[in-house]
Design a protein around this motif. Structure first.
Motif, PDB file in Angstrom:
ATOM      1  N   ILE A 207       0.959  -1.223   0.074  1.00 46.28           N
ATOM      2  CA  ILE A 207       0.012  -0.018  -0.075  1.00 46.28           C
ATOM      3  C   ILE A 207       0.847   1.153   0.044  1.00 46.28           C
ATOM      4  N   GLU A 208       1.693   1.237   1.007  1.00 49.66           N
ATOM      5  CA  GLU A 208       2.824   2.530   0.816  1.00 49.66           C
ATOM      6  C   GLU A 208       3.819   2.593  -0.396  1.00 49.66           C
ATOM      7  N   GLN A 209       3.732   1.556  -1.176  1.00 52.09           N
ATOM      8  CA  GLN A 209       4.453   1.762  -2.464  1.00 52.09           C
ATOM      9  C   GLN A 209       3.665   2.143  -3.589  1.00 52.09           C
ATOM     10  N   ASP A 210       2.306   1.535  -3.634  1.00 47.48           N
ATOM     11  CA  ASP A 210       1.547   2.049  -4.857  1.00 47.48           C
ATOM     12  C   ASP A 210       0.553   3.099  -4.524  1.00 47.48           C
ATOM     13  N   ILE A 211       0.189   3.403  -3.248  1.00 48.69           N
ATOM     14  CA  ILE A 211      -0.811   4.567  -3.056  1.00 48.69           C
ATOM     15  C   ILE A 211       0.041   5.598  -2.417  1.00 48.69           C
ATOM     16  N   ARG A 212      -0.004   6.840  -3.110  1.00 48.11           N
ATOM     17  CA  ARG A 212       0.565   8.048  -2.738  1.00 48.11           C
ATOM     18  C   ARG A 212       0.052   8.373  -1.425  1.00 48.11           C
ATOM     19  N   ALA A 213       0.878   9.184  -0.433  1.00 47.38           N
ATOM     20  CA  ALA A 213       0.648   9.592   0.794  1.00 47.38           C
ATOM     21  C   ALA A 213      -0.234   8.513   1.561  1.00 47.38           C
ATOM     22  N   ALA A 214      -0.094   7.370   1.364  1.00 47.48           N
ATOM     23  CA  ALA A 214      -0.800   6.614   2.279  1.00 47.48           C
ATOM     24  C   ALA A 214      -0.009   6.017   3.508  1.00 47.48           C
ATOM     25  N   SER A 215      -0.687   5.587   4.574  1.00 49.67           N
ATOM     26  CA  SER A 215       0.098   4.788   5.575  1.00 49.67           C
ATOM     27  C   SER A 215      -0.806   4.034   6.223  1.00 49.67           C
ATOM     28  N   VAL A 216      -0.235   3.102   6.653  1.00 46.04           N
ATOM     29  CA  VAL A 216      -1.047   1.896   7.382  1.00 46.04           C
ATOM     30  C   VAL A 216      -0.707   1.829   8.872  1.00 46.04           C
ATOM     31  N   ASP A 217      -1.922   1.797   9.688  1.00 46.08           N
ATOM     32  CA  ASP A 217      -1.727   1.930  11.079  1.00 46.08           C
ATOM     33  C   ASP A 217      -2.541   0.392  11.629  1.00 46.08           C
ATOM     34  N   ASP A 218      -1.468  -0.448  12.038  1.00 47.03           N
ATOM     35  CA  ASP A 218      -2.089  -1.575  12.477  1.00 47.03           C
ATOM     36  C   ASP A 218      -2.499  -1.817  14.011  1.00 47.03           C
ATOM     37  N   HIS A 219      -2.258  -0.455  14.520  1.00 46.38           N
ATOM     38  CA  HIS A 219      -2.799  -0.369  16.198  1.00 46.38           C
ATOM     39  C   HIS A 219      -1.823  -1.249  17.003  1.00 46.38           C
ATOM     40  N   ARG A 220      -0.841  -1.587  16.564  1.00 48.71           N
ATOM     41  CA  ARG A 220      -0.089  -2.461  17.667  1.00 48.71           C
ATOM     42  C   ARG A 220       0.588  -1.641  18.780  1.00 48.71           C
ATOM     43  N   VAL A 221       0.572  -0.446  18.469  1.00 51.69           N
ATOM     44  CA  VAL A 221       1.132   0.504  19.534  1.00 51.69           C
ATOM     45  C   VAL A 221      -0.016   0.716  20.543  1.00 51.69           C
ATOM     46  N   TRP A 222      -1.133   0.989  19.987  1.00 51.53           N
ATOM     47  CA  TRP A 222      -2.537   1.216  20.712  1.00 51.53           C
ATOM     48  C   TRP A 222      -2.771  -0.072  21.544  1.00 51.53           C
ATOM     49  N   ASN A 223      -2.475  -1.187  20.982  1.00 52.79           N
ATOM     50  CA  ASN A 223      -2.787  -2.668  21.705  1.00 52.79           C
ATOM     51  C   ASN A 223      -1.946  -2.654  22.905  1.00 52.79           C
ATOM     52  N   ARG A 224      -0.663  -2.456  22.837  1.00 51.03           N
ATOM     53  CA  ARG A 224       0.152  -2.618  23.776  1.00 51.03           C
ATOM     54  C   ARG A 224      -0.008  -1.503  24.874  1.00 51.03           C
ATOM     55  N   GLN A 225      -0.444  -0.270  24.630  1.00 53.57           N
ATOM     56  CA  GLN A 225      -0.776   0.608  25.540  1.00 53.57           C
ATOM     57  C   GLN A 225      -2.094   0.430  26.370  1.00 53.57           C
ATOM     58  N   LEU A 226      -2.908  -0.123  25.524  1.00 55.70           N
ATOM     59  CA  LEU A 226      -4.144  -0.731  26.141  1.00 55.70           C
ATOM     60  C   LEU A 226      -4.049  -1.783  27.195  1.00 55.70           C
ATOM     61  N   SER A 227      -3.255  -2.617  26.758  1.00 55.88           N
ATOM     62  CA  SER A 227      -2.986  -3.964  27.544  1.00 55.88           C
ATOM     63  C   SER A 227      -2.257  -3.362  28.786  1.00 55.88           C
ATOM     64  N   ALA A 228      -1.137  -2.504  28.811  1.00 55.47           N
ATOM     65  CA  ALA A 228      -0.466  -2.239  29.985  1.00 55.47           C
ATOM     66  C   ALA A 228      -1.462  -1.279  30.715  1.00 55.47           C
ATOM     67  N   MET A 229      -2.311  -0.538  30.135  1.00 56.87           N
ATOM     68  CA  MET A 229      -3.278   0.130  31.020  1.00 56.87           C
ATOM     69  C   MET A 229      -4.269  -0.834  31.814  1.00 56.87           C
ATOM     70  N   ALA A 230      -4.650  -1.576  31.092  1.00 55.64           N
ATOM     71  CA  ALA A 230      -5.723  -2.634  31.714  1.00 55.64           C
ATOM     72  C   ALA A 230      -5.079  -3.368  32.738  1.00 55.64           C
TER      73      ALA A 230
END
Length: 346
Positions: free
Chosen positions: A183-206
């Motif tokens: 996606i980042e190669q074929d689509i201009r100005a596109a980025s993918v967020d897989d929420h891994r950072v959010w997942n780690r933060q939510l798990s730590a908070m819980a």
């Protein structure tokens, strides 16, 4: 010669003794039946008076202790309920984040946003394990920005990124790294967020919330144990003469301890039931008002953060466990305190 003397006039001459029936026989020589005396019934219900308890059940100190136990149980049950709410919400967040990927397309010079969105949708659908793929509409994007930028937004006049939501049906089949690179190669100005950072933060908070909740629960129960110890010592001081007499005449320590244990078990059970019932009613009230206040912005944000704010089955089972634990702790604490006091008397 003088003949036999006659009885004076008016007096009867005594005759021979009259023969009556033989002893033990009636008229006609019939034997007389002896009436058997009523035998006392072998079943006698004797009302045995119960011995008076060593600790008066209506003592002022006992009522005060029951109130303290009820307050401690209420706080402990509230802690268990809120920990259950946060844990359930964190699990829901984690499950949603694991099964969802967001593609963000930023506005740039010379980029047709609608064409890039269509190309992104077609590219993402080619990967195995991907479920529903859709782009957020203008109304949904305005709804996300409304709490911060207000109503009446014109997206064409603002450099607002557009979002594409990708639902993952089978995380094992999807090669997320490959899809991100493609996606980042074929689509201009596109980025993918897989929420891994959010997942780690939510798990730590819980996990932190759960640990803090258990810490508060331990402190509340420890405070209750101290209160029971002081109440037991006060009860033994108030009944010092009775306890000493029972102890020195040979009463077993287990008997004296069981009397105090029974008294404080009943107090702890009543206090725990009162506190647990109030906590359960509070959970129902919070769930009712939390689910009804969804029209306001704050209500929507709270529902998005904690769901419907309702305590599940695990929370109510935790309330029952807290009530049982409170009763057992009060009984065991009083028993140990009695054993220690009698050991010092020796």
């Amino acid at each position: 010669m003088s003949g036999p003397k006659r009885a004076p006039a008016g007096q009867k001459r005594p005759g021979p003794p009259r023969k009556g029936p033989p002893k033990g026989k009636g008229k006609g020589g019939r034997p007389v039946k002896k009436v058997a005396a009523a035998k006392p019934s072998p079943l006698k219900f004797r009302s045995r008076e119960k011995p008076a308890p060593i600790v008066p059940p209506q003592a002022i100190s006992g009522q005060a202790l029951m109130l303290v136990v009820a307050i401690m149980s209420f706080l402990a049950c509230l802690t268990v309920g809120f920990v259950a709410i946060v844990n359930d919400a964190a699990n829901d967040w984690t499950n949603d984040l694991v099964r969802e990927v967001t593609v963000q397309i930023r506005p740039a010079d010379g980029v047709n946003m609608l064409q890039e969105i269509d190309r992104t949708l077609a590219l993402v659908r080619e990967f195995p394990g991907v479920g529903e793929v859709r782009a957020l509409s203008d109304e949904e994007t305005k709804g996300l920005l409304q709490p911060w930028l207000g109503a009446g937004l014109e997206l064409e006049e603002l450099p607002v990124p557009r979002l594409v939501l990708v639902e993952i049906n089978d995380p094992e089949l999807l090669d997320l790294a490959e899809m991100k690179a493609q996606i980042e190669q074929d689509i201009r100005a596109a980025s993918v967020d897989d929420h891994r950072v959010w997942n780690r933060q939510l798990s730590a908070m819980a996990n932190t919330a759960v640990l803090v909740g258990f810490g508060i629960l331990v402190l509340v129960l420890f405070s209750m144990v101290l209160s029971v110890i002081f109440a037991t010592q006060a009860a033994m001081s108030g009944n010092k003469d009775v306890v000493e007499v029972l102890h020195f005449v040979g009463a077993e320590v287990s008997f004296i301890a069981s009397e105090f244990q029974r008294h404080f078990l009943w107090l702890g059970l009543k206090g725990g039931i009162i506190g647990g019932t109030i906590a359960a009613v509070s959970f129902l009230i919070i769930g009712f008002f939390g689910s009804s206040d969804v029209t306001s912005v704050s209500g929507n944000q709270v529902q998005a953060l904690f769901g419907s704010a309702q305590v599940g089955t695990i929370g109510y089972l935790g309330v029952v466990a807290v009530v049982a634990l409170v009763a057992v702790l009060t009984a065991l604490t009083s028993r140990l305190a009695v054993h220690r006091h009698l050991a010092n008397m020796d």
